[in-house]
Enzyme design. Structure first.
Site, PDB file in Angstrom:
ATOM      1  N   TRP A 145      -5.237  -1.832   5.942  1.00  0.00           N
ATOM      2  CA  TRP A 145      -4.458  -0.654   5.551  1.00  0.00           C
ATOM      3  C   TRP A 145      -5.307   0.603   5.570  1.00  0.00           C
ATOM      4  CZ3 TRP A 145       0.179  -1.533   6.634  1.00  0.00           C
ATOM      5  CH2 TRP A 145       0.716  -2.808   6.439  1.00  0.00           C
ATOM      6  N   ASP A 213      -4.016   5.310  -1.717  1.00  0.00           N
ATOM      7  CA  ASP A 213      -2.885   4.448  -1.341  1.00  0.00           C
ATOM      8  C   ASP A 213      -2.841   3.349  -2.396  1.00  0.00           C
ATOM      9  OD1 ASP A 213      -1.155   2.575  -0.338  1.00  0.00           O
ATOM     10  OD2 ASP A 213      -2.179   2.304   1.579  1.00  0.00           O
ATOM     11  N   LYS A 237       6.748  -3.419  -3.644  1.00  0.00           N
ATOM     12  CA  LYS A 237       5.952  -4.479  -4.272  1.00  0.00           C
ATOM     13  C   LYS A 237       6.177  -4.444  -5.791  1.00  0.00           C
ATOM     14  CE  LYS A 237       2.892  -3.733  -0.447  1.00  0.00           C
ATOM     15  NZ  LYS A 237       3.228  -4.804   0.479  1.00  0.00           N
TER      16      LYS A 237
HETATM   17  C1  LIG Z   1      -1.884  -1.157   0.854  1.00  0.00           C
HETATM   18  C2  LIG Z   1      -0.752  -0.899   1.794  1.00  0.00           C
HETATM   19  N1  LIG Z   1      -0.643   0.316   2.365  1.00  0.00           N
HETATM   20  C3  LIG Z   1       0.358   0.604   3.222  1.00  0.00           C
HETATM   21  C4  LIG Z   1       1.310  -0.337   3.551  1.00  0.00           C
HETATM   22  C5  LIG Z   1       2.402   0.029   4.523  1.00  0.00           C
HETATM   23  O1  LIG Z   1       3.564   0.191   3.816  1.00  0.00           O
HETATM   24  P1  LIG Z   1       4.987   0.471   4.558  1.00  0.00           P
HETATM   25  O2  LIG Z   1       5.331  -0.791   5.245  1.00  0.00           O
HETATM   26  O3  LIG Z   1       5.861   0.824   3.401  1.00  0.00           O
HETATM   27  O4  LIG Z   1       4.785   1.602   5.499  1.00  0.00           O
HETATM   28  C6  LIG Z   1       1.236  -1.604   2.973  1.00  0.00           C
HETATM   29  C7  LIG Z   1       2.248  -2.625   3.296  1.00  0.00           C
HETATM   30  O5  LIG Z   1       2.218  -3.743   2.876  1.00  0.00           O
HETATM   31  C8  LIG Z   1       0.177  -1.890   2.077  1.00  0.00           C
HETATM   32  O6  LIG Z   1       0.071  -3.089   1.505  1.00  0.00           O
END
Ligand SMILES: Cc1ncc(COP(=O)(O)O)c(C=O)c1O
Length: 401
Positions: A145, A213, A237
């Site tokens: 991520w 994030d 989540k």
């Molecule tokens: C830490 C983290 N950041 C970003 C995301 C991406 O999220 P989205 O699918 O809502 O764009 C996720 C998805 O699981 C994640 O776990």
């Protein structure tokens, strides 16, 4: 004794007992199928949901959300058919925003937004709003991520990596960060959902604005939220259904870039419009509001943190005591939300996964990039589910060890 005869109707997800009247022949079940279907119902009711996201939510949230689809607040209307600029929805948005402020104890400088686009949109929206083309942003590289966030930031300006654990397969969190004092901000991913790592010591003293994030550990533990300049998190989540992002912004950090920002991507416009610049994801905001209400009723972030600590401690202690399982993350950096572990023998892994399935435990298979297993212990997962998993692990280890 007379034999009771029931007729069952089935669709792809549900089996109904439709009574003693004979229905259309295609819908009739034999008695053994009836028993089987009852067993399916029983298994369904003890499902332990360890999914990484979208994931488990409180049962009462599901109940209230379903009710609102049929009859929202006794209006006779579905929440799916009401206008967002009405006195029916505006209080929902207002309550969701104010619950975030209260639960995170935010000061007046911090604004709360519910935006479209998933956390992935924030990977580009943050640098678009904070980073000039000739400036530098500092990022930590802790896994999938964080790497995605870095890739997007490079579209808008220069990026330095202040700390990375790529060389050790992201099994720990970097220490001793090298953050340039001129950086526009430092970005961290507080919990890496795939690698299973979590920042325990937040670099509040990095000397530059702090952006996080928090998609996979938002509202799971007490942090000094006012020390962050931007916090973003997909809701799916700990906070609700997919389709909406929580963005918390220190408004003083905005207005410093010289590029033209498209209106819908400019945080200032969303703040000005009270998070209603365009049609918000009405239902996802409603589910987030219900989940926030539930969290408040449970005692807030401090109370849920205690429970989360207990769940994680039980699972990690069990893993550490059973040599057949191997947790992959350095002890001090283990995530309390996503517990990642493997086994030495792929055949045993397959067998364990099968046992989990039989016992109604879903979502335990590891992410394809890491393999093994991942059990996600989000706020709404009950301690009983972790007890069930650890009992199964002990039994499996006893039989195979
Ligand atoms: C830490 C983290 N950041 C970003 C995301 C991406 O999220 P989205 O699918 O809502 O764009 C996720 C998805 O699981 C994640 O776990």
């Amino acid at each position: 004794m007379p034999t009771a005869r029931f007729y069952l109707a089935i669709n792809p997800t549900t089996i109904f007992i439709i009574g003693h009247q004979k229905p259309a022949t295609s819908l009739i079940f034999a008695p053994h199928q009836f028993i089987q279907s009852l067993m399916i119902e029983t298994v369904k009711s003890v499902i332990h949901n360890f999914n990484a996201g979208p994931s488990v939510l409180p049962k009462e949230v599901f109940e209230e959300a379903s009710e609102a689809i049929l009859d929202f607040n006794h209006t006779g209307l579905s929440i799916l058919e009401i206008g967002h600029r009405t006195n029916l929805f505006e209080p929902v948005m207002a309550e969701a925003r104010s619950l975030v402020k209260e639960l995170m104890q935010l000061d007046d400088d911090h604004e709360v937004l519910f935006l479209h686009g998933g956390a992935t949109t924030q990977f580009m929206q943050v640098p678009m709003n904070l980073l000039n083309e000739n400036e530098l942003a500092s990022y930590t590289d802790t896994g999938t991520w964080a790497s995605k966030a870095i890739k997007e930031a490079k579209l808008f300006g220069h990026v330095e990596v202040a700390g990375s654990t790529k060389e050790t397969n992201y099994t720990s969190i970097p220490k001793n960060l090298a953050v340039s004092p001129t950086a526009a901000y430092l970005h961290i991913t507080t919990n890496e959902t795939i690698a299973g790592t979590q920042w325990k010591k937040i670099p509040y003293d990095c000397g530059v604005p702090l952006v996080a994030d928090m998609s996979s550990d938002i509202l799971s533990r007490v942090l000094d939220f006012n020390k962050f300049d931007i916090i973003y998190a997909g809701a799916q989540k700990n906070m609700g259904a997919a389709g909406v992002n929580l963005v918390v912004i220190n408004k003083n950090i905005l207005g410093k870039v010289n590029r033209t920002i498209p209106s819908i991507l400019d945080y200032r416009n969303h703040i000005k419009e009270g998070s209603m610049m365009n049609t918000p994801p009405v239902f996802a905001v409603y589910v987030a509001m219900l989940t926030l209400r539930w969290l408040k009723k449970e005692g807030g972030v401090a109370a849920i943190e205690k429970l989360n600590n207990a769940k994680a401690a039980l699972l990690y202690q069990t893993l550490d005591s059973l040599p057949i399982f191997k947790p992959v993350v350095a002890k001090e950096d283990r995530s309390y939300m996503n517990v990642v572990f493997v086994m030495d023998d792929p055949a045993l892994e397959k067998e364990f996964l099968e046992r989990c399935k039989q016992e109604g435990m879903i979502g335990v298979k590891g992410h394809r990039s890491v393999g093994g297993f991942r059990a996600s212990l989000y706020n709404a997962l009950k301690l009983e589910s972790v007890i069930a998993l650890t009992d199964l692990m002990k039994d499996f280890a006893n039989k195979k060890g």
